[in-house]
Write a protein that holds these residues in place. Structure first.
Motif, PDB file in Angstrom:
ATOM      1  N   PHE A 100       0.801  -1.335  -0.206  1.00 22.48           N
ATOM      2  CA  PHE A 100      -0.176  -0.050  -0.342  1.00 22.48           C
ATOM      3  C   PHE A 100       1.029   0.951   0.434  1.00 22.48           C
ATOM      4  O   PHE A 100       0.139   2.579  -0.609  1.00 22.48           O
ATOM      5  N   GLY A 101       1.816   0.970   0.109  1.00 23.31           N
ATOM      6  CA  GLY A 101       3.252   2.654   0.822  1.00 23.31           C
ATOM      7  C   GLY A 101       3.436   2.278  -0.699  1.00 23.31           C
ATOM      8  O   GLY A 101       3.792   3.579  -1.214  1.00 23.31           O
ATOM      9  N   ARG A 102       3.337   2.004  -1.754  1.00 26.19           N
ATOM     10  CA  ARG A 102       3.178   2.159  -3.526  1.00 26.19           C
ATOM     11  C   ARG A 102       2.467   3.835  -3.617  1.00 26.19           C
ATOM     12  O   ARG A 102       2.883   4.690  -4.225  1.00 26.19           O
ATOM     13  N   LEU A 103       1.376   3.437  -2.619  1.00 29.09           N
ATOM     14  CA  LEU A 103       0.548   4.834  -3.197  1.00 29.09           C
ATOM     15  C   LEU A 103       0.839   6.074  -2.171  1.00 29.09           C
ATOM     16  O   LEU A 103       0.240   7.322  -2.589  1.00 29.09           O
ATOM     17  N   ASP A 104       1.304   5.926  -1.441  1.00 29.16           N
ATOM     18  CA  ASP A 104       1.834   6.796  -0.501  1.00 29.16           C
ATOM     19  C   ASP A 104       2.391   8.258  -0.557  1.00 29.16           C
ATOM     20  O   ASP A 104       3.223   8.258  -1.532  1.00 29.16           O
ATOM     21  N   ARG A 105       1.514   9.564  -0.766  1.00 28.49           N
ATOM     22  CA  ARG A 105       2.249  11.061  -1.560  1.00 28.49           C
ATOM     23  C   ARG A 105       1.618  10.560  -3.116  1.00 28.49           C
ATOM     24  O   ARG A 105       2.012  11.557  -3.392  1.00 28.49           O
ATOM     25  N   LYS A 106       1.197   9.446  -2.925  1.00 31.91           N
ATOM     26  CA  LYS A 106       0.113   9.443  -5.046  1.00 31.91           C
ATOM     27  C   LYS A 106      -1.002  10.199  -4.464  1.00 31.91           C
ATOM     28  O   LYS A 106      -2.182  10.263  -5.263  1.00 31.91           O
ATOM     29  N   LEU A 107      -2.012   8.687  -3.556  1.00 31.16           N
ATOM     30  CA  LEU A 107      -3.139   8.703  -2.853  1.00 31.16           C
ATOM     31  C   LEU A 107      -3.614   8.547  -2.198  1.00 31.16           C
ATOM     32  O   LEU A 107      -2.601   7.047  -1.612  1.00 31.16           O
ATOM     33  N   PRO A 108      -4.590   8.931  -1.703  1.00 23.10           N
ATOM     34  CA  PRO A 108      -5.511   8.568  -0.459  1.00 23.10           C
ATOM     35  C   PRO A 108      -5.984   7.828  -0.423  1.00 23.10           C
ATOM     36  O   PRO A 108      -5.656   7.095  -1.630  1.00 23.10           O
ATOM     37  N   TYR A 109      -5.940   6.486   0.602  1.00 23.64           N
ATOM     38  CA  TYR A 109      -6.260   5.258   0.852  1.00 23.64           C
ATOM     39  C   TYR A 109      -6.589   5.540   2.022  1.00 23.64           C
ATOM     40  O   TYR A 109      -6.077   5.696   3.154  1.00 23.64           O
ATOM     41  N   VAL A 110      -7.798   4.329   1.872  1.00 19.00           N
ATOM     42  CA  VAL A 110      -8.501   4.016   3.100  1.00 19.00           C
ATOM     43  C   VAL A 110      -9.115   2.412   3.762  1.00 19.00           C
ATOM     44  O   VAL A 110      -9.756   2.520   2.939  1.00 19.00           O
ATOM     45  N   LEU A 111      -8.272   2.126   4.964  1.00 19.64           N
ATOM     46  CA  LEU A 111      -8.886   0.821   4.770  1.00 19.64           C
ATOM     47  C   LEU A 111      -9.081   0.269   5.922  1.00 19.64           C
ATOM     48  O   LEU A 111      -9.544   1.232   6.990  1.00 19.64           O
ATOM     49  N   CYS A 112     -10.441  -0.590   6.392  1.00 10.56           N
ATOM     50  CA  CYS A 112     -11.132  -0.733   7.357  1.00 10.56           C
ATOM     51  C   CYS A 112     -10.774  -2.294   8.037  1.00 10.56           C
ATOM     52  O   CYS A 112      -9.941  -3.026   6.706  1.00 10.56           O
ATOM     53  N   THR A 113     -11.059  -2.660   9.158  1.00  5.85           N
ATOM     54  CA  THR A 113      -9.961  -3.819   9.595  1.00  5.85           C
ATOM     55  C   THR A 113     -11.429  -4.984   9.557  1.00  5.85           C
ATOM     56  O   THR A 113     -12.748  -4.612   9.611  1.00  5.85           O
ATOM     57  N   GLY A 114     -11.211  -5.866   9.280  1.00  9.99           N
ATOM     58  CA  GLY A 114     -11.886  -7.370   9.723  1.00  9.99           C
ATOM     59  C   GLY A 114     -11.452  -7.808  10.275  1.00  9.99           C
ATOM     60  O   GLY A 114     -10.600  -7.883  11.482  1.00  9.99           O
ATOM     61  N   ASN A 115     -12.148  -8.851  10.418  1.00  8.52           N
ATOM     62  CA  ASN A 115     -12.137  -9.751  11.921  1.00  8.52           C
ATOM     63  C   ASN A 115     -10.909 -11.012  11.949  1.00  8.52           C
ATOM     64  O   ASN A 115     -10.444 -11.095  12.908  1.00  8.52           O
ATOM     65  N   HIS A 116     -10.199 -11.125  10.856  1.00  5.61           N
ATOM     66  CA  HIS A 116      -8.481 -11.822  10.343  1.00  5.61           C
ATOM     67  C   HIS A 116      -8.096 -10.701  11.317  1.00  5.61           C
ATOM     68  O   HIS A 116      -6.501 -11.232  11.405  1.00  5.61           O
ATOM     69  N   ASP A 117      -8.133  -9.609  10.994  1.00  2.00           N
ATOM     70  CA  ASP A 117      -7.096  -8.775  11.228  1.00  2.00           C
ATOM     71  C   ASP A 117      -6.720  -7.811  13.299  1.00  2.00           C
ATOM     72  O   ASP A 117      -6.591  -7.609  13.750  1.00  2.00           O
ATOM     73  N   TYR A 118      -8.374  -9.113  14.241  1.00  2.00           N
ATOM     74  CA  TYR A 118      -7.353  -8.824  14.997  1.00  2.00           C
ATOM     75  C   TYR A 118      -7.233 -10.454  15.877  1.00  2.00           C
ATOM     76  O   TYR A 118      -7.401 -11.644  15.223  1.00  2.00           O
ATOM     77  N   GLY A 119      -7.038 -10.492  17.105  1.00  2.00           N
ATOM     78  CA  GLY A 119      -6.949 -11.520  18.473  1.00  2.00           C
ATOM     79  C   GLY A 119      -5.737 -12.516  17.808  1.00  2.00           C
ATOM     80  O   GLY A 119      -4.209 -11.113  17.304  1.00  2.00           O
ATOM     81  N   THR A 120      -5.231 -13.384  17.436  1.00  2.00           N
ATOM     82  CA  THR A 120      -4.573 -14.311  17.454  1.00  2.00           C
ATOM     83  C   THR A 120      -4.218 -15.023  15.672  1.00  2.00           C
ATOM     84  O   THR A 120      -4.065 -13.897  14.789  1.00  2.00           O
ATOM     85  N   ASN A 121      -5.018 -15.418  15.267  1.00  2.00           N
ATOM     86  CA  ASN A 121      -5.911 -15.741  13.993  1.00  2.00           C
ATOM     87  C   ASN A 121      -6.905 -15.264  13.275  1.00  2.00           C
ATOM     88  O   ASN A 121      -6.731 -14.691  12.910  1.00  2.00           O
TER      89      ASN A 121
END
Length: 367
Positions: free
Chosen positions: A112-133
């Protein structure tokens, strides 16, 4: 080469160049109206992160976005969540991937960093982005790899953040104000998976502020509705959150936030795979809110494409949301930079069924 009489070599070269430029391949995306602008919507992307072999596909997708900024007048990138497959594993799984969580998060941050200073990007967190698994608790490494100051263009749009479950303000719950090239004012919310009640209350308070009375609200959250094969129903019960006691389902989000916020007119989500088909990953419905305005609600996912859970991560599918100059019409097209990368597969690069290619109206003052 024999040059026709009266035709200079320079003129001939110019004519050949014009002809080549005009022969843009049919699979190359273009705006339907030169005055439009667009948003790129990415589905759940964890399938690209968890296998080494799949990571180049997501890199290709992001590079394609970077390369087509001008052609499509791309103004922003949104992602429906599940950035990684496992948030905090420290030992390799037996079969569900070959990357530790630290590697998955680093890959996604750098890509995603390829877009830094080129385009804004907005991400939301999903269930897999929490806990251990996933979802054993509300701990996420998201803020470590996507802090508020990571991309200055995203940070410039940031209005406010709500505290996460640990009491820290992060982009897990964030509000962005954006003015489009056509003068449309958008207020974009990114909310955590199955957001806590305090988060929903915060979003409602932000939406109700007089400063945003003329903004059109957009809600990006991971889990909200089922696919069209399941009737586009809003989710009433989550199957994943053993570690969550405070949570809001899709139907509750509609009741407590979307339907009671007059200007909130678009909901975008992912998460769902009802059946392993195109239609089983996508959905769309419209409802009338309490102010009598139409609310468009769109599910877009692709993670089970390309070989199921052990496949290539999603066949490179993304969506192009084209905002037309009339200030209200949005055209939706579903496209794969992966298939478009070769003439041998380019005929597969567009999905044109009615659930993958359609238009809707997004206008705060029109029911």
């Amino acid at each position: 080469m024999r040059i026709p009489k009266g035709l200079s070599l320079l003129t001939l070269l110019l004519l050949v160049s014009v002809r080549l430029v005009s022969q843009v391949p049919s699979w190359t995306p273009a705006l339907s109206d030169s005055g439009s602008w667009s948003i790129i919507l990415l589905p759940d992307v964890q399938g690209y992160a968890k296998f080494t072999r799949n990571q180049p596909i997501f890199d290709l997708m992001v590079r394609w976005i970077e390369d087509n900024r001008e052609r499509l007048n791309i103004q922003m990138v949104l992602c429906t969540g599940d950035i990684v497959e496992q948030n905090y594993i420290t030992a390799l799984p037996e079969e569900n991937g070959d990357q530790l969580s630290s590697v998955q998060w680093r890959f996604m941050s750098e890509t995603f960093g390829r877009l830094d200073r080129k385009l804004p990007y907005v991400l939301c967190t999903g269930n897999h982005d929490y806990g251990t698994n996933h979802t054993e608790n509300r701990y996420s490494q998201f803020n470590s790899f996507f802090p508020p100051d990571k991309n200055p263009l995203t940070q410039a749009l940031l209005v406010d953040m709500a505290p996460n479950a640990s009491g820290v303000k992060t982009l897990e719950n964030a509000c962005y104000a954006y003015n489009s090239p056509l003068g449309q004012q958008l207020l974009i919310f990114s909310l955590e998976y199955a957001p806590r009640k305090a988060v929903v209350d915060w979003a409602k308070e932000m939406m109700d502020q007089p400063a945003y009375a003329n903004h059109t609200g957009v809600l990006l959250t991971h889990s909200y509705m089922r696919s069209s094969v399941k009737g586009n129903e809003r989710i009433e019960q989550e199957d994943y959150p053993p570690g969550f006691s405070d949570m809001t389902t899709g139907q509750q989000l509609w009741d407590r936030l979307v339907s009671v916020s007059p200007n909130l007119r678009l909901v975008l989500c992912g998460h769902v795979v009802d059946v392993a088909s195109h239609e089983g990953h996508v959905g769309f419905r419209t409802d009338t809110n309490q102010a009598g305005k139409t609310v468009n609600q769109m599910l877009f996912n692709a993670q089970n494409e390309g070989g199921n859970w052990k496949g290539n991560g999603g066949d490179g599918w993304l969506r192009i949301l084209e905002f037309l100059p009339d200030g209200k019409t949005v055209q939706v097209r579903t496209f794969s930079p992966l298939f478009a990368s070769s003439p041998a597969t380019a005929h597969l690069a567009w999905r044109t069924d009615k659930f993958d290619q359609f238009s809707f109206e997004l206008n705060r003052n029109n029911p």
